[in-house]
Write a protein that holds these residues in place. Structure first.
Motif, PDB file in Angstrom:
ATOM      1  N   GLY A 198       2.097  62.473  48.830  1.00 14.63           N
ATOM      2  CA  GLY A 198       3.526  62.617  49.133  1.00 14.63           C
ATOM      3  C   GLY A 198       4.311  61.795  48.126  1.00 14.63           C
ATOM      4  N   GLN A 199       5.364  61.152  48.592  1.00 12.61           N
ATOM      5  CA  GLN A 199       6.244  60.420  47.665  1.00 12.61           C
ATOM      6  C   GLN A 199       5.506  59.294  46.951  1.00 12.61           C
ATOM      7  OE1 GLN A 199      10.438  60.088  49.220  1.00 12.61           O
ATOM      8  NE2 GLN A 199       9.273  60.082  51.116  1.00 12.61           N
TER       9      GLN A 199
ATOM     10  N   VAL B 290      -6.509  64.534  47.805  1.00 11.24           N
ATOM     11  CA  VAL B 290      -6.628  65.321  49.036  1.00 11.24           C
ATOM     12  C   VAL B 290      -5.273  65.241  49.726  1.00 11.24           C
ATOM     13  CG1 VAL B 290      -7.660  65.395  51.325  1.00 11.24           C
ATOM     14  CG2 VAL B 290      -9.094  64.866  49.375  1.00 11.24           C
TER      15      VAL B 290
ATOM     16  N   LYS C 213      -2.733  67.712  52.757  1.00  7.91           N
ATOM     17  CA  LYS C 213      -2.597  68.956  53.524  1.00  7.91           C
ATOM     18  C   LYS C 213      -1.860  70.000  52.703  1.00  7.91           C
ATOM     19  CE  LYS C 213      -2.521  67.361  58.235  1.00  7.91           C
ATOM     20  NZ  LYS C 213      -1.668  67.049  59.368  1.00  7.91           N
ATOM     21  N   SER C 214      -0.932  69.542  51.887  1.00  7.60           N
ATOM     22  CA  SER C 214      -0.245  70.503  51.019  1.00  7.60           C
ATOM     23  C   SER C 214      -0.257  69.965  49.593  1.00  7.60           C
ATOM     24  CB  SER C 214       1.181  70.739  51.506  1.00  7.60           C
ATOM     25  OG  SER C 214       1.864  69.520  51.580  1.00  7.60           O
TER      26      SER C 214
ATOM     27  N   TYR D  17     -12.406  66.106  50.910  1.00  6.66           N
ATOM     28  CA  TYR D  17     -12.774  64.711  51.160  1.00  6.66           C
ATOM     29  C   TYR D  17     -14.169  64.385  50.624  1.00  6.66           C
ATOM     30  CZ  TYR D  17      -8.743  63.579  54.098  1.00  6.66           C
ATOM     31  OH  TYR D  17      -7.473  63.308  54.540  1.00  6.66           O
TER      32      TYR D  17
ATOM     33  N   ILE E 183      -1.510  58.202  53.157  1.00 10.09           N
ATOM     34  CA  ILE E 183      -1.185  59.116  54.259  1.00 10.09           C
ATOM     35  C   ILE E 183      -0.604  58.305  55.415  1.00 10.09           C
ATOM     36  CG2 ILE E 183      -2.768  61.073  53.869  1.00 10.09           C
ATOM     37  CD1 ILE E 183      -4.855  59.581  55.516  1.00 10.09           C
ATOM     38  N   PRO E 184       0.170  58.944  56.269  1.00 12.13           N
ATOM     39  CA  PRO E 184       0.683  58.204  57.427  1.00 12.13           C
ATOM     40  C   PRO E 184      -0.410  57.971  58.460  1.00 12.13           C
ATOM     41  CG  PRO E 184       1.492  60.467  57.451  1.00 12.13           C
ATOM     42  CD  PRO E 184       0.677  60.322  56.209  1.00 12.13           C
TER      43      PRO E 184
ATOM     44  N   GLU F 116      -4.790  61.681  64.040  1.00 14.57           N
ATOM     45  CA  GLU F 116      -5.702  62.413  63.157  1.00 14.57           C
ATOM     46  C   GLU F 116      -6.264  61.522  62.033  1.00 14.57           C
ATOM     47  OE1 GLU F 116      -5.016  66.354  60.308  1.00 14.57           O
ATOM     48  OE2 GLU F 116      -3.340  65.312  61.240  1.00 14.57           O
ATOM     49  N   THR F 117      -5.454  60.567  61.569  1.00 13.94           N
ATOM     50  CA  THR F 117      -5.877  59.779  60.402  1.00 13.94           C
ATOM     51  C   THR F 117      -6.399  58.380  60.771  1.00 13.94           C
ATOM     52  OG1 THR F 117      -3.630  58.918  60.075  1.00 13.94           O
ATOM     53  CG2 THR F 117      -4.208  60.939  58.891  1.00 13.94           C
TER      54      THR F 117
ATOM     55  N   SER G 183      -1.026  51.641  53.057  1.00 10.17           N
ATOM     56  CA  SER G 183      -0.340  52.564  53.969  1.00 10.17           C
ATOM     57  C   SER G 183      -0.162  51.974  55.370  1.00 10.17           C
ATOM     58  CB  SER G 183      -1.102  53.880  54.025  1.00 10.17           C
ATOM     59  OG  SER G 183      -0.259  54.919  53.645  1.00 10.17           O
ATOM     60  N   ARG G 184      -1.185  52.069  56.181  1.00  6.89           N
ATOM     61  CA  ARG G 184      -1.159  51.444  57.506  1.00  6.89           C
ATOM     62  C   ARG G 184      -2.566  50.939  57.801  1.00  6.89           C
ATOM     63  NH1 ARG G 184       3.404  51.064  56.885  1.00  6.89           N
ATOM     64  NH2 ARG G 184       5.158  51.815  58.118  1.00  6.89           N
TER      65      ARG G 184
HETATM   66  P1  NAI Z   1       4.993  61.022  52.586  1.00  3.85           P
HETATM   67  O1  NAI Z   1       5.303  61.605  53.927  1.00  3.85           O
HETATM   68  O2  NAI Z   1       5.887  61.326  51.448  1.00  3.85           O
HETATM   69  O3  NAI Z   1       3.508  61.429  52.155  1.00  3.85           O
HETATM   70  C1  NAI Z   1       2.435  61.465  53.039  1.00  3.85           C
HETATM   71  C2  NAI Z   1       1.496  62.571  52.572  1.00  3.85           C
HETATM   72  O4  NAI Z   1       0.339  62.538  53.402  1.00  3.85           O
HETATM   73  C3  NAI Z   1       2.109  63.981  52.708  1.00  3.85           C
HETATM   74  O5  NAI Z   1       1.992  64.655  51.469  1.00  3.85           O
HETATM   75  C4  NAI Z   1       1.271  64.648  53.799  1.00  3.85           C
HETATM   76  O6  NAI Z   1       1.092  66.036  53.593  1.00  3.85           O
HETATM   77  C5  NAI Z   1      -0.031  63.887  53.676  1.00  3.85           C
HETATM   78  N1  NAI Z   1      -0.853  63.885  54.882  1.00  3.85           N
HETATM   79  C6  NAI Z   1      -0.464  63.606  56.140  1.00  3.85           C
HETATM   80  N2  NAI Z   1      -1.518  63.658  56.972  1.00  3.85           N
HETATM   81  C7  NAI Z   1      -2.597  63.980  56.214  1.00  3.85           C
HETATM   82  C8  NAI Z   1      -3.968  64.192  56.479  1.00  3.85           C
HETATM   83  N3  NAI Z   1      -4.450  64.086  57.718  1.00  3.85           N
HETATM   84  N4  NAI Z   1      -4.795  64.499  55.444  1.00  3.85           N
HETATM   85  C9  NAI Z   1      -4.304  64.627  54.197  1.00  3.85           C
HETATM   86  N5  NAI Z   1      -3.001  64.440  53.871  1.00  3.85           N
HETATM   87  C10 NAI Z   1      -2.168  64.135  54.877  1.00  3.85           C
HETATM   88  O7  NAI Z   1       4.871  59.455  52.832  1.00  3.85           O
HETATM   89  P2  NAI Z   1       5.031  58.299  51.741  1.00  3.85           P
HETATM   90  O8  NAI Z   1       6.459  57.910  51.611  1.00  3.85           O
HETATM   91  O9  NAI Z   1       4.275  58.658  50.528  1.00  3.85           O
HETATM   92  O10 NAI Z   1       4.325  57.082  52.503  1.00  3.85           O
HETATM   93  C11 NAI Z   1       2.954  57.102  52.832  1.00  3.85           C
HETATM   94  C12 NAI Z   1       2.672  55.971  53.804  1.00  3.85           C
HETATM   95  O11 NAI Z   1       2.856  54.726  53.136  1.00  3.85           O
HETATM   96  C13 NAI Z   1       3.665  55.889  54.984  1.00  3.85           C
HETATM   97  O12 NAI Z   1       3.249  56.737  56.040  1.00  3.85           O
HETATM   98  C14 NAI Z   1       3.614  54.454  55.369  1.00  3.85           C
HETATM   99  O13 NAI Z   1       2.636  54.294  56.379  1.00  3.85           O
HETATM  100  C15 NAI Z   1       3.141  53.744  54.113  1.00  3.85           C
HETATM  101  N6  NAI Z   1       4.133  52.811  53.575  1.00  3.85           N
HETATM  102  C16 NAI Z   1       3.757  51.508  53.363  1.00  3.85           C
HETATM  103  C17 NAI Z   1       4.646  50.586  52.862  1.00  3.85           C
HETATM  104  C18 NAI Z   1       4.259  49.164  52.574  1.00  3.85           C
HETATM  105  O14 NAI Z   1       5.130  48.312  52.314  1.00  3.85           O
HETATM  106  N7  NAI Z   1       2.982  48.801  52.570  1.00  3.85           N
HETATM  107  C19 NAI Z   1       6.042  50.967  52.600  1.00  3.85           C
HETATM  108  C20 NAI Z   1       6.320  52.370  52.797  1.00  3.85           C
HETATM  109  C21 NAI Z   1       5.397  53.245  53.292  1.00  3.85           C
END
Ligand code: NAI
Length: 328
Positions: free
Chosen positions: A152-153, A172, A174-175, A191, A205-206, A210-211, A233-234
């Motif tokens: 994602g982002q 890897v 989903k899209s 995977y 991934i969030p 599922e994750t 991530s988390r």
């Molecule tokens: P995003 O929503 O732009 O990207 C997440 C990607 O994961 C999406 O492309 C989605 O299709 C994919 N995804 C979701 N479930 C999936 C699965 N089961 N298998 C494969 N792909 C899957 O989110 P973004 O902004 O890239 O952030 C990712 C994570 O980073 C956030 O959810 C957050 O937990 C974490 N984060 C951590 C921070 C920190 O300070 N450590 C700060 C900001 C975000």
């Protein structure tokens, strides 16, 4: 109409005040939101929380009883919020969907480089006037295979950076993201292949049902011997106890984490005078190939300014009576 901001940190208070420019009546609290502190929201229509606050069903019920109608997350992730319960109670939720994917991606790469080139050990050594190089050998990033889980982002910025290192990038998601496939040569795979072929695996991934524990004993056993694992991530994406076992048998060669499944009540606070009660993180801290930062990947000036301005914008939308595009 009052807004209560829980878990106010020094690094964000002035930015929130600057972004607010006296538009909203804000009460800042340093305590986190949880069952014991929810009553402090009494009198407020909106409440703002950070990543380690508790917005589970019982807490949301208390907020609702206190009159709260709007919950503004100063984060992108919302795994700490019971969305169903909020909907049932009529509490609207808004977040900051993207404040700086660069901040998080750059921190993830910083963890990779610091672990690889053993920068923390090297720095500690030279400060003790030990200029020996033994034990500090790293590897070239050039040509290594990096597996990105979630493009994602943040994951797509990682791809952009690693393309500059001339890494082979597997992913890897989903899209698929066509842009990173075409511009940075990202190879989408499954995977199994990603685990088998990656020298470095980084999670973007969030956290969801599922994750949760996607990295566990079973998946670790599929990885390359000596793999580097990065998690910004988390925390609960990885089963920390399984990762410790992986480190003990050197299946995992390096671990870089900015998040930890039990970080709530630990990260963001000074516990230097306390006895550490968490035996899992204590064990992690004994490995010299483990690098831990306390959820600071987001912590850049750009990201903090964006979090503050979008938080105030979300409040403007709510108090203005309009729909907010950042609502969940
Ligand atoms: P995003 O929503 O732009 O990207 C997440 C990607 O994961 C999406 O492309 C989605 O299709 C994919 N995804 C979701 N479930 C999936 C699965 N089961 N298998 C494969 N792909 C899957 O989110 P973004 O902004 O890239 O952030 C990712 C994570 O980073 C956030 O959810 C957050 O937990 C974490 N984060 C951590 C921070 C920190 O300070 N450590 C700060 C900001 C975000």
């Amino acid at each position: 109409m009052e807004t209560v901001i829980y878990s106010t940190h020094k690094f964000e208070k002035d930015r929130l005040l600057n972004a607010n420019i006296n538009q909203h009546n804000i009460r800042f609290l340093e305590v986190p939101l949880n069952c014991d502190t929810a009553y402090l929201a009494k009198g407020a229509l909106a409440v703002s929380i950070f990543v380690n606050d508790d917005a589970s069903a019982p807490v949301l019920e208390k907020l609702s009883n206190a009159g709260v109608k709007f919950l503004v997350l100063r984060s992108a992730g919302y795994n700490h919020v019971n969305l169903e319960k909020a909907k049932e109670l009529g509490i609207r939720i808004a977040r900051v969907p993207a404040y700086s994917p660069y901040a998080v991606a750059e921190h993830a790469v910083a963890l990779m480089l610091a672990l690889n080139r053993k920068l923390i050990r090297a720095n500690n050594r030279v400060h003790e006037l030990n200029f020996s190089l033994d034990g500090l050998t790293g590897f070239d990033m050039h040509g290594k295979t990096v597996g990105i889980i979630g493009t994602g982002q943040i994951g797509s910025v990682i791809a952009r950076i690693l393309y500059g290192f001339d890494c082979r990038i597997l992913a890897v998601d989903k899209s698929e993201n066509k842009m990173i496939r075409e511009r940075f040569g990202v190879i989408y795979s499954d995977y199994e292949t990603l685990y088998k072929e990656s020298d470095i695996i980084t999670l973007h991934i969030p956290l969801s049902s599922e994750t949760r524990y996607i990295i566990c004993k079973e998946t670790i056993s599929k990885m390359k011997q000596g793999v580097m694992l990065i998690n910004t991530s988390r925390g609960a994406l990885i089963n920390t106890k399984d990762v410790i076992e992986g480190l003990k048998i050197r299946q995992i060669g390096y671990l870089g984490i900015d998040v930890y499944e039990e970080e709530s009540g630990l990260f963001f606070e000074d516990h230097s005078e306390d006895i550490l009660q968490d035996d899992t993180i204590s064990r992690l801290l004994t490995f010299n190939n483990v690098l831990i930062t306390s959820h600071q990947a987001f912590l850049t000036n750009t990201a903090l300014d964006n979090i503050a301005s979008v938080t105030i914008y979300n409040l403007n939308c709510f108090y203005g009576g309009g729909k907010c595009e950042n609502e969940l």
